[in-house]
Design an enzyme around this catalytic site. Sequence first.
Site, short mmCIF file in Angstrom:
data_model
loop_
_atom_site.label_atom_id
_atom_site.label_comp_id
_atom_site.label_asym_id
_atom_site.label_seq_id
_atom_site.Cartn_x
_atom_site.Cartn_y
_atom_site.Cartn_z
N ASP A 169 -34.07 -25.85 -13.24
CA ASP A 169 -32.63 -25.65 -13.21
C ASP A 169 -32.32 -24.64 -14.33
O ASP A 169 -33.12 -24.47 -15.26
CB ASP A 169 -31.96 -27.00 -13.48
N ASP A 181 -28.68 -23.80 -15.98
CA ASP A 181 -27.70 -24.26 -16.98
C ASP A 181 -28.07 -25.67 -17.45
O ASP A 181 -28.07 -26.61 -16.67
CB ASP A 181 -26.29 -24.30 -16.37
N SER A 240 -25.79 -21.80 -9.82
CA SER A 240 -24.95 -20.72 -10.35
C SER A 240 -25.11 -19.42 -9.57
O SER A 240 -26.21 -19.01 -9.23
CB SER A 240 -25.30 -20.46 -11.81
N ASN A 264 -24.23 -16.79 -11.05
CA ASN A 264 -24.46 -15.85 -12.16
C ASN A 264 -25.89 -15.95 -12.71
O ASN A 264 -26.18 -15.42 -13.78
CB ASN A 264 -23.48 -16.15 -13.30
#
Length: 217
Positions: free
Chosen positions: A8, A10, A115, A117
């Site tokens: 993962d 974040d 995300s 981003n």
Amino acid sequence: MIQGVIFDLDGVLTDTAVYHYQSWRNIASGVGFDLTESHNEQLKGVSRAESLDIILNWAGAERSVEEKALLLTEKNNHYLTLIASLSTADILPGVVDFLSNIRSGGLKTAVGSSSKNAVFILDKLQLTGYFDAIVDGNMVKQTKPDPEVFVNAAQLLGLPTQNCLVIEDADAGVTAARAAGMHVLGINGHGQLQDADLCVENLHNIDLQFVQTHFSS
Ligand code: B16
Ligand code: MG
């Protein structure tokens, strides 16, 4: 035997939750809702659009599709200004050593993030070269807790899902990894992550031997 590790982003590679929190607080305040850190915990791993729906629900507010699109853009623009100065200094403890160690030991590595981003953030952290595959929120139809992001990552790595270990910091991601039939190492700075096989505070002192000892079934 574990042949691949899917990270993962974040909360595992870097901690951007505080920036998501600041930008969501602004949006929530605009709809008359005081978003707390405990609310923010429940948004971890959840996609941007679903996070907005959850906040609107908490606020008892309704917005049209067009208004929601504007709020999502506003949230992301604010978030992007907050993460503009991310650098290698923002990589969480142990990440680079762990990545180097498992890659030297022959494991494949991927990112599986909700995300949109993710590519931008990995570039800022100068971590892109450490991964054989990157699957982010732009590449899936269903986001966590749906397993799609992790199943796609395993496919790109060319590995059976049961030979993959997911490293996650959020319940939505742990549920997704479990649904994909994968092993899960939880990073639990804040939450419980009860469905993870095992939890550690961070990746400091974690290595290939730890992975094969604890996750080879
Ligand atoms: P964005 P992860 C998730 O990333 C975050 O945990 C979550 O808070 C965020 O809403 C989601 O990405 C979408 O992020 O707005 O950048 O598309 O933990 O799955 O790496
Ligand atoms: Mg996360």
